[in-house]
Design a protein around this motif. Sequence first.
Motif, mmCIF file in Angstrom:
data_model
loop_
_atom_site.group_PDB
_atom_site.id
_atom_site.type_symbol
_atom_site.label_atom_id
_atom_site.label_comp_id
_atom_site.label_asym_id
_atom_site.label_seq_id
_atom_site.Cartn_x
_atom_site.Cartn_y
_atom_site.Cartn_z
ATOM 1 N N ALA A 203 24.126 -13.750 -40.891
ATOM 2 C CA ALA A 203 24.891 -12.974 -39.920
ATOM 3 C C ALA A 203 26.024 -12.184 -40.562
ATOM 4 C CB ALA A 203 25.453 -13.895 -38.845
ATOM 5 N N GLY A 204 26.315 -12.458 -41.843
ATOM 6 C CA GLY A 204 27.360 -11.710 -42.537
ATOM 7 C C GLY A 204 28.590 -12.502 -42.898
ATOM 8 N N VAL A 205 28.567 -13.822 -42.743
ATOM 9 C CA VAL A 205 29.721 -14.655 -43.081
ATOM 10 C C VAL A 205 29.711 -14.925 -44.584
ATOM 11 C CG1 VAL A 205 30.872 -16.858 -42.678
ATOM 12 C CG2 VAL A 205 29.690 -15.707 -40.798
ATOM 13 N N GLU A 206 30.759 -14.491 -45.282
ATOM 14 C CA GLU A 206 30.916 -14.722 -46.717
ATOM 15 C C GLU A 206 32.311 -15.288 -46.952
ATOM 16 O OE1 GLU A 206 28.876 -14.641 -49.142
ATOM 17 O OE2 GLU A 206 27.138 -13.756 -48.125
ATOM 18 N N PRO A 207 32.477 -16.598 -46.832
ATOM 19 C CA PRO A 207 33.822 -17.176 -46.943
ATOM 20 C C PRO A 207 34.275 -17.275 -48.396
ATOM 21 C CG PRO A 207 32.230 -18.925 -46.600
ATOM 22 C CD PRO A 207 31.450 -17.622 -46.536
ATOM 23 N N ALA A 208 35.585 -17.177 -48.574
ATOM 24 C CA ALA A 208 36.180 -17.446 -49.884
ATOM 25 C C ALA A 208 36.546 -18.914 -50.024
ATOM 26 C CB ALA A 208 37.428 -16.579 -50.076
ATOM 27 N N GLU A 209 36.667 -19.615 -48.915
ATOM 28 C CA GLU A 209 37.063 -21.025 -48.928
ATOM 29 C C GLU A 209 36.395 -21.719 -47.753
ATOM 30 O OE1 GLU A 209 41.121 -23.678 -48.253
ATOM 31 O OE2 GLU A 209 41.251 -21.582 -48.917
ATOM 32 N N VAL A 210 35.791 -22.893 -48.006
ATOM 33 C CA VAL A 210 35.133 -23.684 -46.971
ATOM 34 C C VAL A 210 35.803 -25.053 -46.935
ATOM 35 C CG1 VAL A 210 32.974 -24.633 -46.108
ATOM 36 C CG2 VAL A 210 32.968 -22.473 -47.354
ATOM 37 N N ILE A 211 36.230 -25.470 -45.746
ATOM 38 C CA ILE A 211 36.930 -26.738 -45.567
ATOM 39 C C ILE A 211 36.028 -27.662 -44.757
ATOM 40 C CG2 ILE A 211 39.013 -27.848 -44.705
ATOM 41 C CD1 ILE A 211 40.399 -25.141 -44.886
ATOM 42 N N THR A 212 35.798 -28.864 -45.282
ATOM 43 C CA THR A 212 34.972 -29.862 -44.591
ATOM 44 C C THR A 212 35.652 -31.219 -44.690
ATOM 45 O OG1 THR A 212 33.655 -30.487 -46.533
ATOM 46 C CG2 THR A 212 32.906 -28.581 -45.255
ATOM 47 N N ASP A 213 35.029 -32.214 -44.047
ATOM 48 C CA ASP A 213 35.501 -33.575 -44.242
ATOM 49 C C ASP A 213 34.867 -34.131 -45.524
ATOM 50 O OD1 ASP A 213 32.883 -33.987 -43.530
ATOM 51 O OD2 ASP A 213 33.310 -34.857 -41.573
ATOM 52 N N ASP A 214 35.007 -35.439 -45.752
ATOM 53 C CA ASP A 214 34.513 -36.026 -46.994
ATOM 54 C C ASP A 214 33.060 -36.486 -46.903
ATOM 55 O OD1 ASP A 214 35.041 -37.953 -45.183
ATOM 56 O OD2 ASP A 214 36.212 -39.250 -46.498
ATOM 57 N N SER A 215 32.285 -35.885 -46.002
ATOM 58 C CA SER A 215 30.871 -36.226 -45.897
ATOM 59 C C SER A 215 30.105 -35.720 -47.120
ATOM 60 C CB SER A 215 30.270 -35.628 -44.622
ATOM 61 O OG SER A 215 28.879 -35.826 -44.570
ATOM 62 N N THR A 216 29.085 -36.459 -47.510
ATOM 63 C CA THR A 216 28.267 -36.068 -48.661
ATOM 64 C C THR A 216 27.227 -35.002 -48.314
ATOM 65 O OG1 THR A 216 26.745 -37.902 -48.184
ATOM 66 C CG2 THR A 216 28.553 -38.327 -49.727
ATOM 67 N N LEU A 217 27.203 -34.549 -47.041
ATOM 68 C CA LEU A 217 26.222 -33.544 -46.642
ATOM 69 C C LEU A 217 26.555 -32.163 -47.194
ATOM 70 C CD1 LEU A 217 25.822 -34.505 -42.871
ATOM 71 C CD2 LEU A 217 24.139 -34.877 -44.679
ATOM 72 N N TYR A 218 27.828 -31.880 -47.465
ATOM 73 C CA TYR A 218 28.244 -30.505 -47.685
ATOM 74 C C TYR A 218 28.295 -30.039 -49.140
ATOM 75 C CZ TYR A 218 29.555 -30.870 -42.789
ATOM 76 O OH TYR A 218 29.530 -31.067 -41.439
ATOM 77 N N PRO A 219 28.749 -30.810 -50.122
ATOM 78 C CA PRO A 219 28.983 -30.228 -51.454
ATOM 79 C C PRO A 219 27.779 -29.518 -52.051
ATOM 80 C CG PRO A 219 29.989 -32.392 -51.303
ATOM 81 C CD PRO A 219 29.192 -32.225 -50.061
ATOM 82 N N ALA A 220 26.618 -30.175 -52.073
ATOM 83 C CA ALA A 220 25.449 -29.560 -52.705
ATOM 84 C C ALA A 220 24.964 -28.343 -51.918
ATOM 85 C CB ALA A 220 24.325 -30.593 -52.830
ATOM 86 N N VAL A 221 24.986 -28.431 -50.593
ATOM 87 C CA VAL A 221 24.508 -27.314 -49.770
ATOM 88 C C VAL A 221 25.444 -26.114 -49.891
ATOM 89 C CG1 VAL A 221 23.918 -26.592 -47.431
ATOM 90 C CG2 VAL A 221 23.373 -28.915 -48.188
#
Length: 438
Positions: A203-221
């Motif tokens: 859709a055009g989202v190109e973030p410079a910074e992504v904030i998440t919780d400490d779940s292991t789902l996010y880092p690799a993706v």
Amino acid sequence: MEPSCPAVRSAPCTIRQVRWSHPSVMCPKCGSAAPRVWEVTRVAIDIDLEQPVVLAVQVSVHRCRPCGREFRAQPPFLRPDAIYARRVVQKAVEAVYRDGLAARNVPDRLARDFCVRPSEKMVRLWCRAFADRLDFAIDYQPWVIASFSGILCVDEVYQGELALLLAVDPAAPDGDRLIGYMLVPKGVDAEAVKTFLARLKAAGVEPAEVITDDSTLYPAVLAEVWPRAAHQLCLFHATRRVVGAVNDVVKQVRRTLPSPPPAKGLALGGRLRQTPPQPDQHDPASERYRWCQARRAVGIAQAHVLRPQIQSTRALARAVGVNQDTVRRWLQLTPPDPTTLAALVEAVGLAPTLEPPPQPWRDWDEVRQVREDLRLNRTLFLRRPDHLSAEEQQTLAKLLASPVGAALRVARSFLEAWFAIWRDEDGQRRTAVEAEQR
């Protein structure tokens, strides 16, 4: 009107005549020119600040000769087959979607401000029709992406077996702004997160910074979808880790406190018998009675001595070595005088004194007091300095100055330094540059 006839309820209103008549208009079916054949009057309700307004709209009726269709000219300020003007609908929808007003309160608001009162059902139908016309992918998302700040917060919300993935822009001018969402019916896994983030990227989202919780789902993706975006934990989850570590330190320090050795003769093992046995020195029952009597006297004396230092009945019972009900009964009795207590102890060979605690403790009373203070005031170590009262600050300073204060001071100073990253000594929020330096 006759006096016996009831008065008719009426309200003053303004009637405005509007003419919407054209010699010829385009047929909505075939597109041919349809001439006017006659005119009719439509009645509509409009808004006004002083009193209700009734519109008498004279519209033209047209007949298309090629297709035979007969229709009325449609004024732009009215809806087909409706009696409320579009301005009434607009005010009702804005009251719900822009002002956050409940649909049941909108009729009263319109009656107060514009002298019109549609029904609650009609307001809900207008809001539903407005929501059905919106397309998230066409109307909302392009506008949000065009003003995207570059910071993206991603999280999931669970309800039973359903999960909702959410992406929010926390730096939007009007606060947290929804960027996208995806409903996951069977739990969130790495594949679902990848699908959601891939949709945002498409859709055009190109973030410079992504904030998440400490779940292991996010880092690799995140590294796969947006390899150049910086990934960091949100402030809440990062602070929760620090607070949890300090809490573990306080609990560990409390577990390392020395335990007073069990006082011989304080485990009474039942009530003292009401009728004393025969005064025979060699009778086992008589000997046990005197022994229990001496131990009970020592326990009563210790309970009265420790009561000014230990206010909690539970802690006092634990210090004396009996249950809480026994301590409550003992505190209601008169403590034995020292002469009687010494005679009872000497008769059965019971020594009420205990071994001294290890250095640097002065006595066992200090150990008990620190143990109880750590149990009752453990949360004081986890709070921000500006959230502590003067009395709580004194209690915290007393614990930090105790014999176990060295480890507690390290944990507390680290937590204060952590909170000082974003706020100064007066509790004021620091600038981004100052926070980054700290």
